[in-house]
Design a protein around this motif. Structure first.
Motif, mmCIF file in Angstrom:
data_model
loop_
_atom_site.group_PDB
_atom_site.id
_atom_site.type_symbol
_atom_site.label_atom_id
_atom_site.label_comp_id
_atom_site.label_asym_id
_atom_site.label_seq_id
_atom_site.Cartn_x
_atom_site.Cartn_y
_atom_site.Cartn_z
ATOM 1 N N ARG A 73 -3.086 -9.407 -0.167
ATOM 2 C CA ARG A 73 -4.328 -9.461 0.611
ATOM 3 C C ARG A 73 -4.437 -10.745 1.437
ATOM 4 N N THR A 74 -4.070 -11.875 0.853
ATOM 5 C CA THR A 74 -4.254 -13.163 1.529
ATOM 6 C C THR A 74 -3.031 -13.577 2.342
ATOM 7 N N ARG A 75 -1.891 -12.943 2.094
ATOM 8 C CA ARG A 75 -0.622 -13.292 2.743
ATOM 9 C C ARG A 75 -0.279 -14.764 2.501
ATOM 10 N N ASP B 208 -6.614 -5.113 -9.450
ATOM 11 C CA ASP B 208 -6.729 -6.570 -9.527
ATOM 12 C C ASP B 208 -5.500 -7.173 -10.198
ATOM 13 N N SER C 186 -1.725 -8.391 -5.921
ATOM 14 C CA SER C 186 -2.666 -7.870 -4.914
ATOM 15 C C SER C 186 -3.319 -9.018 -4.155
ATOM 16 N N SER D 266 -3.819 -1.959 -5.161
ATOM 17 C CA SER D 266 -5.255 -1.680 -5.079
ATOM 18 C C SER D 266 -5.984 -2.159 -6.327
ATOM 19 N N ARG E 156 2.469 -8.512 8.040
ATOM 20 C CA ARG E 156 2.156 -7.809 6.794
ATOM 21 C C ARG E 156 3.161 -8.201 5.717
#
Length: 139
Positions: free
Chosen positions: A53-55, A45, A49, A43, A93
């Motif tokens: 988030r972008t995978r 920066d 992360s 969660s 995921r």
């Protein structure tokens, strides 16, 4: 997977993603004996992360965020000029991340192609293992 990664990079670390945190699983190379002490909240920066988030993989320097600084401190304060982070997906995921670098003040390996193929094959293997386990439980 870690042995294959070490043929490309001086340091390799596998992290497992659980409940919004990337936990050190195992590693090879200098400083990775502390791998199990790594716990990165996704969660906040960080490069990790961003990958979650972008995978998508990340190639570049680890910015001086608190999470990235804690990560490198856990691995012995050896700061690479750049790093590679690959996601390992399960059902779309990120379930694991593979971190690679070439050590203190060194550039990350630039041969990303082979590692991308490896991370995709690992994702497929994870899917197959989970499916096989579910079928065995159902009888």
């Amino acid at each position: 997977m870690l042995r294959a990664s070490r043929s490309k990079a001086a340091r390799a670390l596998l992290l497992q993603v659980q409940g919004g945190v990337a936990l050190g699983w195992d590693g090879l190379g200098e400083g990775t004996e502390s791998a199990r002490q790594v716990a990165l909240p996704l969660s906040t920066d960080s490069a990790f992360s961003l990958v979650a988030r972008t995978r998508s993989h990340y190639l570049g320097p680890l910015q001086k965020t608190p999470a990235n600084i804690r990560f490198l401190a856990t691995l012995g304060k050896k700061v690479p000029l750049s790093s590679l982070i690959f996601p390992v997906l399960h059902r779309g995921r990120v379930s694991y991340m593979l971190y690679l670098d070439n050590g203190h003040r060194q550039q990350a390996p630039t041969d990303v192609g082979e590692m991308l193929i490896l991370s995709q094959r690992i994702s497929q293997t994870v899917e197959a293992l989970v499916d096989r386990k579910r079928k065995a439980v159902r009888g």
